[in-house]
Design a protein around this motif. Structure first.
Motif, PDB file in Angstrom:
ATOM      1  N   ARG A  72      -8.492   3.670  -0.591  1.00 56.45           N
ATOM      2  CA  ARG A  72      -7.494   2.732  -0.466  1.00 56.45           C
ATOM      3  C   ARG A  72      -6.715   2.774   0.688  1.00 56.45           C
ATOM      4  O   ARG A  72      -6.437   1.859   1.562  1.00 56.45           O
ATOM      5  CB  ARG A  72      -6.447   2.841  -1.598  1.00 56.45           C
ATOM      6  N   ARG A  73      -6.307   4.057   1.115  1.00 51.26           N
ATOM      7  CA  ARG A  73      -5.605   4.087   2.464  1.00 51.26           C
ATOM      8  C   ARG A  73      -6.406   3.704   3.837  1.00 51.26           C
ATOM      9  O   ARG A  73      -5.855   3.133   4.736  1.00 51.26           O
ATOM     10  CB  ARG A  73      -5.165   5.452   2.629  1.00 51.26           C
ATOM     11  N   ILE A  74      -7.698   4.069   3.654  1.00 51.44           N
ATOM     12  CA  ILE A  74      -8.443   3.935   4.760  1.00 51.44           C
ATOM     13  C   ILE A  74      -8.790   2.314   4.898  1.00 51.44           C
ATOM     14  O   ILE A  74      -8.656   1.618   5.932  1.00 51.44           O
ATOM     15  CB  ILE A  74      -9.862   4.503   4.588  1.00 51.44           C
ATOM     16  N   LEU A  75      -9.061   1.469   3.811  1.00 53.84           N
ATOM     17  CA  LEU A  75      -9.338   0.251   3.764  1.00 53.84           C
ATOM     18  C   LEU A  75      -8.017  -0.370   4.055  1.00 53.84           C
ATOM     19  O   LEU A  75      -7.842  -1.563   4.917  1.00 53.84           O
ATOM     20  CB  LEU A  75      -9.681  -0.175   2.600  1.00 53.84           C
ATOM     21  N   ASP A  76      -6.774   0.022   3.513  1.00 55.78           N
ATOM     22  CA  ASP A  76      -5.550  -0.907   3.939  1.00 55.78           C
ATOM     23  C   ASP A  76      -5.175  -0.524   5.382  1.00 55.78           C
ATOM     24  O   ASP A  76      -4.781  -1.705   6.062  1.00 55.78           O
ATOM     25  CB  ASP A  76      -4.370  -0.134   3.085  1.00 55.78           C
TER      26      ASP A  76
END
Length: 696
Positions: A508-512
């Motif tokens: 999630r953090r990477i995609l965000d």
């Protein structure tokens, strides 16, 4: 167990299967050492599982091509000998699990009824030859690479030069400069090119993944098609002679190339051409049997959900270079599908397409030669099978190896976390259903069967220990890998190790951040721009093990507390150092040489004799506790230990005797002399050993 003697028409295949049956019987009677038996069964596609007493069977399917009759045969075998589940690998093979060792010869004989083999699917051999799944239909390809991949597979199958190498050897073909065959991570990679109207390939050498990935070197910018088989023969002979054998961790081609350098290796290969019988091998691409699509009227179909149908068409349908035809991509979750659906799929493509499917490097299925007006009908029929999930080869299409499900080397679950990550993308990031610029791959250990270290976002199975010495499943997060095309690629950086349960939050953090800060750049460029430290900073808190909960000790896909259990790996084959059997093997190799000679295959006769000579020398060196890391080392050491001091008398040195294989073309006369030399040498070393034992 011998009943299939008369059921297999091909005597070479029949001999293979009966030999496997006999070796299994000898193993049970204690006549074959376990390590020796392991190497033999691996070369026949029989692979140990994490679960005791059962085997994984790897079915070798060159460049992923499977005909309808072959798929039905595989289904019958899986139902009879396994559990009805088929697993597509990242090398375009199919694996089945939980097979009784004693039944493997019968299983193999059943597969061969439809020309499907297990031979050299595992072990220290040339593994499955892979290729772009769109080979033959890609509008961008200069020509179809399938005939060349097929010819190369057939030439080296059962070829004596690659039966007992130090490690496995992987080959790929790419149809276009997009390099979808991933040449840069293969021992030999071929990219289709045309120069001055001549077909050929850009050749990449010495790539590999594993714990120490290496980018392949460009060996030739262009090599005509009639030179690729002699080239590969030269490469294999040098690898067989100079490659490491003692330390499995250093035995791949990439390490040999790193040690001696590209130019020195190239010189050795070019010098070896003098001893190769066929200086050119013309591959008749026109004679290659291409599947022909059927002519059929499109049945009337009513699409119930037009929106879903249009999304599926946008993500799963590929335009072919053949006018009026398209290919359909089937997204196969984790590469697993079942025989009931596979049979119906085989029948569908036989009746309404070209009777052929291609398995992909991303563990999916491609159906070529579907008439455009049949798309609604195919959608309807595939929907009945659950085969219309959108996102073929898109970000949501995650690649994963079997991990701790069945593999001895699996450290943590790869399939369980893959399912959860796909769920996260589908529900929270639906825009990635249609995005090609994001490749996510997962491996259960460092060996990279899931190809995690060449992905944009990769996860590697590991374990993590708390201050209280409790062990939890973990994931190494790798970022920035990717295929750049035309033989170029990036390997991912190891950024941070986190408990497995925090994998979804890391994603999630990477995609965000990618959504917010990439500014339209592809992931590889976005990562390069930001740098490893940037990602470490916003992920590092996830690596804290001081605040683990009970859930963190339960791996994905299981309800039990995690236990780190690593068995003996077999994915890389085994190294055989069994003194007691070496002389027997030398005799067998001489017998094989005689058989090849009688069949008029003088090059094989010569190489069997060479193998016997090396084997015999190795036996005496091992008796003296000397290292036998490479063939070249064995030859040099034998001269030092036994010839220079007169312990054994030859006319000249052992190197002079054995390296005749480099000087002379494998003619009938040379084969006669070389077989005779191997036999005489074996007799000398056996007599020496007998006296040594007697006087001990």
């Amino acid at each position: 167990m011998q009943s299939f003697r008369t059921e297999i028409e091909n005597p070479i295949v029949q001999k293979d299967i009966i030999e496997l049956a006999n070796k299994i019987e000898q193993f049970h009677k204690g006549k074959i050492d376990e390590e020796k038996f392991r190497s033999l069964r691996l070369a026949r596609g029989v692979y140990g599982q994490r679960q005791e007493g059962v085997q994984m069977i790897r079915i070798k399917l060159p460049y992923g091509k499977v005909l309808s009759n072959q798929l039905r045969r595989i289904c019958e075998v899986s139902d009879e000998y396994s559990r009805g589940r088929l697993h597509i690998t990242t090398r375009q093979d199919i694996q089945i699990h939980y097979v009784d060792l004693n039944r493997t010869p019968e299983l193999w004989s059943e597969l061969e009824r439809d020309d499907v083999t297990l031979r050299e699917a595992c072990g220290n051999t040339v593994r499955n030859v892979t290729a772009s799944e769109t080979a033959g239909i890609d509008p961008k390809e200069p020509f179809d690479v399938s005939p060349y991949a097929d010819a190369l597979f057939r030439f080296f199958l059962r070829n004596p030069i690659c039966q007992e190498m130090g490690r496995k050897f992987k080959v790929s073909f790419s149809g276009t400069e997009e390099d979808t065959g991933l040449s840069y991570m293969h021992d030999l990679g071929f990219i289709a090119k045309i120069e001055n109207g001549v077909r050929g390939f850009k050749v990449m050498l010495g790539g590999g993944l594993g714990s120490q990935p290496r980018h392949a070197d460009e060996l030739y910018s262009f090599l005509p098609t009639d030179k690729i088989i002699p080239l590969m023969e030269g490469v294999l002979r040098i690898f067989d002679r100079h490659g490491e054998r003692k330390s499995r961790a250093k035995a791949r081609m990439k390490f040999l190339l790193k040690d001696i350098g590209l130019e020195a290796f190239k010189e050795l290969v070019e010098a070896e051409q003098n001893a190769i019988e066929q200086k050119t091998v013309v591959i008749d691409a026109e004679a290659y049997e291409v599947s022909v699509p059927v002519t059929v009227e499109a049945p009337q179909v009513e699409i119930k959900n037009q929106k879903d149908f249009e999304l599926w068409k946008s993500t799963n349908v590929i335009t072919q270079k053949q006018e009026g035809y398209v290919a359909i991509g089937i997204k196969v979750l984790l590469g697993d599908f079942y025989t009931d659906k596979a049979r119906l799929l085989a029948n569908l493509v036989e009746k309404y397409a070209a009777g052929e499917i291609r398995l992909s490097l991303r563990q999916n299925i491609l159906i070529p030669f579907v008439k455009e007006d049949l798309l609604p009908f195919f959608y309807q029929e595939l929907e009945k099978l659950g085969f219309v999930e959108s996102g073929y080869n898109k970000a949501i299409d995650i690649t994963a190896c079997p991990g701790t499900d069945t593999c001895n080397l699996g450290i943590s679950s790869s399939t369980g976390i893959a399912e959860e990550l796909e769920r996260v993308i589908k529900t929270e990031y639906p825009q990635y259903l249609e995005k090609e610029d994001l490749v996510i791959k997962i491996s259960g250990c460092m060996n990279a069967c899931g190809q995690h270290n060449m992905a944009n976002i990769g996860f590697q199975g590991m374990s993590i220990r708390t201050k209280d010495k409790l062990v939890a499943p973990a994931l190494q997060v790798l970022l920035g890998g990717g295929n750049l095309g035309d033989g170029k690629g990036n390997f991912a950086d190891k950024v941070v190790k986190i408990p497995s349960r925090r994998g979804p939050e890391a994603l999630r953090r990477i995609l965000d951040d990618f959504e917010a800060n990439a500014n339209g750049k592809p992931f590889v460029a976005y990562y390069a721009d930001k740098g490893e430290k940037y990602f470490y900073n916003f992920l590092t808190d996830l690596s804290n093990v001081d605040n683990l909960t009970q859930e963190d000790f339960i791996d994905w896909g299981t309800e039990e507390n995690y236990v780190k259990a690593i068995g003996i790996g077999e994915c890389a084959g085994v190294v055989i150092d069994l003194i007691a059997t070496l002389f027997l093997e030398s005799e067998e190799k001489i017998e094989n040489a005689k058989i090849s000679f009688e069949n008029g295959i003088y090059s094989d006769a010569v190489y069997h004799s060479y193998s016997s000579l090396v084997n015999s020398a190795k036996a005496l060196l091992l008796a003296e506790n000397k290292k036998t890391n490479t063939h070249a080392g064995i030859i040099n050491q034998f001269d030092e230990e036994f010839i220079a001091n007169g312990k054994i008398n030859l006319e000249g040195t052992f190197a002079d005797l054995i390296y005749q294989i480099q000087k002379y073309t494998p003619t009938k006369d040379f084969a006669v002399d070389y077989i005779k030399s191997a036999k005489q040498f074996l007799q000398k070393v056996q007599e020496f050993r007998a006296l040594e034992v007697e006087n001990a």
